[in-house]
Design a protein around this motif. Structure first.
Motif, PDB file in Angstrom:
ATOM      1  N   SER A   3       0.822  -1.187   0.136  1.00  0.00           N
ATOM      2  CA  SER A   3       0.055   0.033   0.089  1.00  0.00           C
ATOM      3  C   SER A   3       0.880   0.992   0.136  1.00  0.00           C
ATOM      4  O   SER A   3       0.454   2.397  -0.480  1.00  0.00           O
ATOM      5  CB  SER A   3      -0.780  -0.110   1.368  1.00  0.00           C
ATOM      6  OG  SER A   3      -0.083  -0.164   2.458  1.00  0.00           O
ATOM      7  N   PHE A   4       2.178   1.187   0.797  1.00  0.00           N
ATOM      8  CA  PHE A   4       2.983   2.335   0.600  1.00  0.00           C
ATOM      9  C   PHE A   4       3.455   2.680  -0.840  1.00  0.00           C
ATOM     10  O   PHE A   4       3.500   3.841  -1.214  1.00  0.00           O
ATOM     11  CB  PHE A   4       4.294   2.106   1.634  1.00  0.00           C
ATOM     12  CG  PHE A   4       3.909   2.079   2.938  1.00  0.00           C
ATOM     13  CD1 PHE A   4       3.946   3.378   3.550  1.00  0.00           C
ATOM     14  CD2 PHE A   4       3.752   1.039   3.905  1.00  0.00           C
ATOM     15  CE1 PHE A   4       3.633   3.408   4.695  1.00  0.00           C
ATOM     16  CE2 PHE A   4       3.335   1.122   5.064  1.00  0.00           C
ATOM     17  CZ  PHE A   4       3.445   2.310   5.479  1.00  0.00           C
ATOM     18  N   SER A 316     -12.649  -4.761   7.641  1.00  0.00           N
ATOM     19  CA  SER A 316     -12.733  -3.379   8.217  1.00  0.00           C
ATOM     20  C   SER A 316     -12.621  -3.408   9.536  1.00  0.00           C
ATOM     21  O   SER A 316     -13.214  -4.546  10.456  1.00  0.00           O
ATOM     22  CB  SER A 316     -14.277  -3.182   7.938  1.00  0.00           C
ATOM     23  OG  SER A 316     -14.558  -1.637   8.697  1.00  0.00           O
ATOM     24  N   LEU A 317     -11.823  -2.671  10.130  1.00  0.00           N
ATOM     25  CA  LEU A 317     -11.352  -2.684  11.552  1.00  0.00           C
ATOM     26  C   LEU A 317     -12.073  -1.679  12.343  1.00  0.00           C
ATOM     27  O   LEU A 317     -11.604  -0.484  12.457  1.00  0.00           O
ATOM     28  CB  LEU A 317      -9.749  -2.537  11.616  1.00  0.00           C
ATOM     29  CG  LEU A 317      -8.774  -3.722  11.237  1.00  0.00           C
ATOM     30  CD1 LEU A 317      -7.303  -3.295  11.154  1.00  0.00           C
ATOM     31  CD2 LEU A 317      -9.094  -5.249  11.766  1.00  0.00           C
ATOM     32  N   GLU A 318     -12.995  -1.828  12.772  1.00  0.00           N
ATOM     33  CA  GLU A 318     -14.141  -0.951  13.563  1.00  0.00           C
ATOM     34  C   GLU A 318     -13.538  -0.880  14.932  1.00  0.00           C
ATOM     35  O   GLU A 318     -13.844   0.159  15.755  1.00  0.00           O
ATOM     36  CB  GLU A 318     -15.498  -1.180  13.375  1.00  0.00           C
ATOM     37  CG  GLU A 318     -15.969  -1.398  11.907  1.00  0.00           C
ATOM     38  CD  GLU A 318     -17.399  -1.607  11.980  1.00  0.00           C
ATOM     39  OE1 GLU A 318     -18.049  -2.113  13.056  1.00  0.00           O
ATOM     40  OE2 GLU A 318     -18.006  -1.848  10.765  1.00  0.00           O
ATOM     41  N   GLU A 340      -2.364  -5.423   4.221  1.00  0.00           N
ATOM     42  CA  GLU A 340      -2.360  -4.144   3.411  1.00  0.00           C
ATOM     43  C   GLU A 340      -3.280  -3.345   3.275  1.00  0.00           C
ATOM     44  O   GLU A 340      -4.565  -3.948   3.265  1.00  0.00           O
ATOM     45  CB  GLU A 340      -1.847  -4.419   1.939  1.00  0.00           C
ATOM     46  CG  GLU A 340      -0.542  -5.197   1.760  1.00  0.00           C
ATOM     47  CD  GLU A 340       0.724  -4.456   1.777  1.00  0.00           C
ATOM     48  OE1 GLU A 340       0.712  -3.284   2.013  1.00  0.00           O
ATOM     49  OE2 GLU A 340       1.819  -5.043   1.907  1.00  0.00           O
ATOM     50  N   GLY A 341      -3.346  -1.845   3.539  1.00  0.00           N
ATOM     51  CA  GLY A 341      -4.760  -1.426   3.694  1.00  0.00           C
ATOM     52  C   GLY A 341      -4.405   0.116   3.759  1.00  0.00           C
ATOM     53  O   GLY A 341      -3.112   0.718   3.680  1.00  0.00           O
ATOM     54  N   VAL A 349      -1.034   1.521   5.069  1.00  0.00           N
ATOM     55  CA  VAL A 349      -0.589   0.359   6.280  1.00  0.00           C
ATOM     56  C   VAL A 349      -0.231  -0.911   5.673  1.00  0.00           C
ATOM     57  O   VAL A 349      -0.708  -1.332   4.701  1.00  0.00           O
ATOM     58  CB  VAL A 349      -1.797   0.157   7.118  1.00  0.00           C
ATOM     59  CG1 VAL A 349      -1.453  -1.124   8.371  1.00  0.00           C
ATOM     60  CG2 VAL A 349      -2.199   1.633   7.862  1.00  0.00           C
ATOM     61  N   SER A 350       1.071  -1.153   6.161  1.00  0.00           N
ATOM     62  CA  SER A 350       1.550  -2.494   5.461  1.00  0.00           C
ATOM     63  C   SER A 350       2.370  -3.176   6.873  1.00  0.00           C
ATOM     64  O   SER A 350       3.187  -2.817   7.094  1.00  0.00           O
ATOM     65  CB  SER A 350       2.662  -2.030   4.447  1.00  0.00           C
ATOM     66  OG  SER A 350       3.246  -3.312   3.960  1.00  0.00           O
TER      67      SER A 350
END
Length: 358
Positions: A3-4, A316-318, A340-341, A349-350
């Protein structure tokens, strides 16, 4: 590609900063009209969009002062075949164009270092090849699935009255079917012009000058002369909505909607004012296969040579913590966890971690 790297390759220096509308409520299909006789007559013109099929979509909008129009597409139905029409008495004077946008620039997404395979990988590649062949042999038990789209109802639901023609004695022609079965519908023939209308049998309304909205599989039929020879054996039902019906910027003297058995009606209309095109729609949501050994008997005789133990394409990290569980396979060795996100603020975020299966 992490993702970076993705975020780095799509900075403002690399982006094509074309002006576009944010698709907050759905996909946007936009375009422009031109008038061949009077270039200034392009504002406030009615444009229709049909996504014909079993669960069709139909919309009408007006152009702005520059002759531009935009449709907001619903998620369902997820059809790619679209028919756009100018809905005006002088429609033959117009030409339709759909806006085209350049594809997203992925030219910067390249592997920084050249990748080589040496002879040291021969044994490992052979093992993976055998494992893949075994997994493919049981693919029907472990394949991913596509999430089914929910049923989409027509925009006039639930106001319609439906005539399922198989419930009646069938007649071969539309005229006979109109007279003998569909009592709310009638036709007129004046100067070799065949038109369909809706009769409101519950109210004594004065004649409304606007025409009825006629659809076949969700496709707008402006020239109803083409329906004279409509083969009624191929029509499964007729849906009617009587009374004055306001839809978008237009008003209609009721709605007549024909549904064919094969949902494959094609209009005979041709001209620059009608455009048949294929539009890109979202792919169906993939539900990845997840091995589950809680039911032992289901897989007790099925080999498990997975090298990819878990795939969560949409996570999804709620909350600060989230438990993700999965089963290992029969293949021992080192496994890598790769996350990755992006955060809600767009920060990449990796994360990588590893574990061993013995």
């Amino acid at each position: 590609m992490s993702s970076f790297d993705f975020a780095k390759s799509n900075t403002e220096d690399n982006l094509d900063l074309t002006t576009f509308l944010p698709e907050l409520r759905g996909e946007i299909l936009s375009g422009t009209i031109k008038n061949s006789k009077d270039p200034n007559q392009i504002a406030d013109k009615n444009i229709s969009l049909s996504l014909p099929g079993k669960d069709f979509a139909f919309k009408i909008v007006k152009t702005n002062q520059d002759g531009k129009f935009s449709f907001i597409l619903d998620k369902n139905p997820n059809y790619s075949n679209a028919i756009v029409q100018v809905v005006e008495n002088d429609k033959s004077d117009y030409t339709l164009e759909i806006d085209k946008y350049d594809a997203y620039n992925l030219s910067e997404l390249k592997q920084n270092e050249e990748f080589y395979l040496t002879a040291d990988y021969k044994a490992s590649l052979e093992e993976r090849s055998i494992a893949n062949q075994v997994e493919n042999a049981y693919y029907h038990l472990k394949k991913d699935s596509i999430q089914a789209n929910p049923k989409a109802f027509p925009f006039f639901h639930p106001l319609q009255k439906e005539y399922i023609l198989d419930n009646y004695t069938r007649f071969p022609t539309l005229k006979e079917t109109t007279i003998e079965i569909v009592k709310e519908m009638y036709y007129r023939e004046e100067n070799k012009n065949f038109t369909l209308h809706v009769r409101d049998i519950n109210h004594d309304l004065n004649f409304f000058s606007e025409p009825s909205l006629v659809l076949v599989d969700g496709l707008l039929v402006q020239n109803t002369n083409e329906l004279i020879d409509l083969k009624m054996n191929n029509i499964s039902k007729v849906s009617l909505v009587p009374g004055i019906y306001f839809y978008g910027p237009m008003a209609f003297d009721g709605i007549i909607s024909f549904t064919t058995k094969d949902d494959d009606y094609s209009t005979k209309e041709k001209g620059s004012y009608i455009l048949k095109t294929e539009i890109q729609r979202p792919l169906g949501k993939i539900i990845p296969f997840k091995q589950d050994y809680n039911s032992v008997s289901k897989y007790d005789r099925i080999p498990d040579y997975r090298y990819q133990l878990l795939w969560e394409p949409e996570l999804s990290l709620e909350e600060k913590e989230k438990t993700i569980s999965f089963f290992t396979s029969d293949v021992p060795g080192q496994y890598e966890i790769n996350l990755e996100g992006f955060t809600k603020n767009g920060v990449p975020v990796s994360l990588k971690e590893s574990f061993e299966v013995k």
